[in-house]
Each structure stands twice: as structure tokens, then as C-alpha cells.
Design an enzyme around this catalytic site. Structure first.
Site, mmCIF file in Angstrom:
data_model
loop_
_atom_site.group_PDB
_atom_site.id
_atom_site.type_symbol
_atom_site.label_atom_id
_atom_site.label_comp_id
_atom_site.label_asym_id
_atom_site.label_seq_id
_atom_site.Cartn_x
_atom_site.Cartn_y
_atom_site.Cartn_z
ATOM 1 N N LYS A 132 0.717 -1.109 0.183
ATOM 2 C CA LYS A 132 -0.011 -0.071 -0.223
ATOM 3 C C LYS A 132 0.951 1.093 -0.014
ATOM 4 C CE LYS A 132 -3.868 -2.594 2.133
ATOM 5 N NZ LYS A 132 -4.367 -3.107 3.398
ATOM 6 N N GLN A 176 -5.110 -2.277 9.503
ATOM 7 C CA GLN A 176 -4.644 -3.349 8.921
ATOM 8 C C GLN A 176 -5.203 -4.650 9.748
ATOM 9 O OE1 GLN A 176 -3.240 -3.855 5.644
ATOM 10 N NE2 GLN A 176 -4.054 -6.090 6.249
ATOM 11 N N ASP A 199 -11.959 1.954 3.887
ATOM 12 C CA ASP A 199 -11.962 0.569 3.660
ATOM 13 C C ASP A 199 -13.564 0.242 3.764
ATOM 14 O OD1 ASP A 199 -10.174 -1.431 3.232
ATOM 15 O OD2 ASP A 199 -10.053 -2.190 5.139
#
Length: 362
Positions: A132, A176, A199
């Protein structure tokens, strides 16, 4: 088609033969009284030879036409499916975003920034976070990584999330997953500011998705829809089947397909006659987590197959939930594993971060 060619060839041969024989007969009766028998016989022989030559020529042309048609049929039968490489689509999208960010800089606007919070040292998670950061750098997007120790407490993690929520330099926040087992993932995800939840996992954004309102959508489902749109697949009225009902992929991709006016069925581990249901799908999305679960017997001929699965076989090779080799000659298009859906996930994360920054400017 072959019978039609043969019939046409025979008709042509018969017509030409009648014309030549008629002309030969007319010539014979016209000249027989003026020429000797040998000459007349020669004329008749020439007529017969010409007739046979024409027949052979027509037969040859017919055979050639049939051979061409057969080759065409075989080539159509052997036509391979289109391989949908998400890696290529992702590159196109990144190029577009890179230009957009450069334009923002030229106009003196803020460069969007993504903050990734990583707890612990899970090798897969570290690899994803590194990917990322690399993707952010490729397009000029700002990135920040907060790496916390494995034994970080729930209170410490919640404090970090709150600080990121209040930090105006941060536009998108991603925690994460998975988190270490002693931490409450739901509590952490729900603490993220919905306006920075790139997200798409906060309940407010989940609710907006199901209400058909603007909000952030989980990245993998969003990437799947983007792939289909980039291929100019008209989803309206199509029969779509999703195998898998997770909150990360199955449920949101089903809702996105419905929002595009597809008729959607969700299958899962308790579904009866799953093979028959999948066989009806124009678009089949597979996210079940079982290597090569879907074979040709599950797939309608000419369908579009999106394989979300990432598994390792006995040789350590990455394979999808779809048996690619078994299915590929049976469908119109299919995503491979790897280089299929995977690259689209990070790309959609970048896109959401840019959108979050633009939303904050309104």
C-alpha cells in the site's frame, strides 16, 4: 451449411453441363453434313471433356469453400475466453489518479494522505502494508504508517484511532486486519471516522451502501464492479450469482450488483443445489475460500467469472476458488489468480482516499 454448398455446386454443375451439352449437340447436328466423321467425333469429345473439366472445377471450388467453413467453425469452437487482468486495469486507474493528484498540486490544493495502522508483525500484514505504501508513492499520494507493538492494548489502539480522526492532514484511515487476537476488531473499526473510513467497513458506510446512498464501499467489491464496467459489461437485468456471504466481499458485492440492476443470488455453505444455481448465472463471483471449488459444471457457457479466491495448492502455487484451466474455454471472460481481482483492491483504496480528501473540501 455443408449440404447447402454441395447442393449449390451440383446445381451449378448441372446447369453448365446442360448448356455445354446443348451447345455440343447443336454444333454436332449443324456440322455433321459438312465435315467428315473424325472431325465430328473430335467436336463431341471436346464437348465432353469441357463438361468434365467444368465439373471438376466446380467440385474443387466447393471443396475449398467447405474447408474454409470448417476452419472457421473450428476456430470459433476453440475461441479462448478473454482474460480479465486486474493488474492492467489497475495501472490505467493509477495513471488517471496520478494525473489528478499532479493537477491538484499545480492548483495549490492539498495532496490526499492515507494512514495505515499496523499492529504486530504478521508477515502477510507487513507485506500488504508495504504494498500500500508503494502504491501511494507510485501515484504521488501521501502516506503515513503507524506501526504498533504486538502487545498493544485496546485502549492504546483506540487512542491512536481517535488521534487520526482528529488529524486534518489525514484523509483516509485503514486498520490492517487481522488484529492480534486480544484486540476487538469491531470496536476499532467502528471507532474510525466514517468520513475517513476508506475501507468501507464502518456501519454507517455499510448502511449507506444498502440504502443506495453515497459512501465508502469495501475495496475488493468496488474493484470487481470497476472491472466489469471497464469491460463494458451491461449488468442491467443480468442474472448474477455470488458464492460467499462475507461482509468483506460477498454481501457488499451482491448489493453493488443489485445497485447496477442485476438480479442477484447469494450462495453459501448451506445452499442446496448450488451447482444448478451457479449454472444459471450470466455473472459468477466466487469468494468462498476453497481452492478450485468451481469447475466447468458450475458455469453457464459464455458467462463472466470473477475469481476472488487466493489459495495455495500443495506445490505452494497461488490458485483461485475457480479451476481456471477447466473453466477458461467455457466462458466469455474470467479473472486469473494472481493478477486478477487482487491488484484492484489497493487501487480502490487509493481512489477512496482521494475521494475522502475531496469530500472534506466541500
Amino acid at each position: 451449411m455443408n449440404k447447402k454448398i454441395i447442393k449449390t455446386a451440383l446445381c451449378c454443375f448441372a446447369v453448365i453441363a446442360m448448356i455445354i451439352l446443348g451447345f455440343t449437340t447443336y454444333t454436332y447436328f449443324s456440322i455433321k453434313d459438312y465435315l467428315d466423321s473424325k472431325t465430328v467425333f473430335a467436336v463431341v469429345i471436346v464437348g465432353v471433356v469441357v463438361t468434365l473439366a467444368m465439373g471438376i472445377a466446380i467440385a474443387g471450388v466447393s471443396a475449398f469453400a467447405m474447408a474454409l467453413y470448417k476452419d472457421k467453425e473450428n476456430s470459433e469452437d476453440k475461441k479462448m475466453a478473454q482474460i480479465i487482468y486486474g493488474s492492467e486495469v489497475a495501472k490505467e486507474l493509477k495513471d488517471e489518479m496520478k494525473m489528478e493528484i499532479a493537477k491538484r498540486e499545480d492548483e495549490g490544493k492539498k495532496v490526499p494522505t492515507l494512514c495505515v495502522i499496523l499492529v504486530g508483525n504478521n508477515p502477510a500484514s507487513v507485506s500488504y502494508v508495504t504494498g500500500k505504501e508503494k502504491a501511494c508513492k507510485e501515484i504521488g499520494l501521501g502516506s503515513k504508517m503507524i506501526h504498533l507493538e504486538e502487545n498493544t492494548t485496546q485502549e492504546e489502539l483506540m487512542r491512536v484511532v481517535r488521534e487520526c480522526n482528529e488529524d486534518s492532514s489525514i484523509d483516509g484511515i485503514l486498520v490492517q486486519l487481522p488484529l492480534p487476537k486480544h484486540l476487538n476488531e469491531k470496536e476499532v473499526l467502528w471507532a474510525i471516522d466514517p468520513n475517513k473510513d476508506v475501507d468501507g467497513l464502518h456501519p454507517i458506510n455499510v448502511g449507506k451502501l444498502h440504502l443506495g446512498e453515497e459512501g465508502f464501499v469495501p475495496c475488493t467489491p468496488q474493484g470487481i464492479i470497476e472491472l466489469l464496467k471497464r469491460m463494458n459489461v451491461d449488468l442491467r437485468g443480468k442474472r448474477a450469482v455470488v458464492i460467499g456471504r462475507s461482509n468483506l466481499v460477498g454481501n457488499p458485492v451482491a448489493r453493488l450488483l443489485m445497485n447496477e440492476n442485476a438480479t442477484v443470488t447469494i450462495c453459501h455453505s448451506k445452499t442446496e443445489n448450488i451447482q444448478a444455481i451457479c449454472k444459471e448465472a450470466d455473472i459468477l463471483v466466487v469468494a468462498i475460500g476453497k481452492a478450485k471449488f468451481v469447475t466447468k459444471d458450475f458455469v453457464k457457457e459464455g458467462a463472466y467469472v470473477i475469481d476472488v479466491g487466493v489459495n495455495r495448492n500443495d506445490e505452494g502455487k497461488l490458485v483461485g476458488d475457480v479451476d481456471f484451466d477447466d473453466v477458461v474455454d467455457h466462458v466469455s471472460a474470467i479473472t486469473p489468480v494472481p493478477k486478477g481481482v487482487g491488484p484492484m483492491t489497493i487501487t480502490m483504496l487509493l481512489k477512496n482516499t482521494i475521494q475522502a480528501c475531496k469530500n472534506a473540501e466541500v
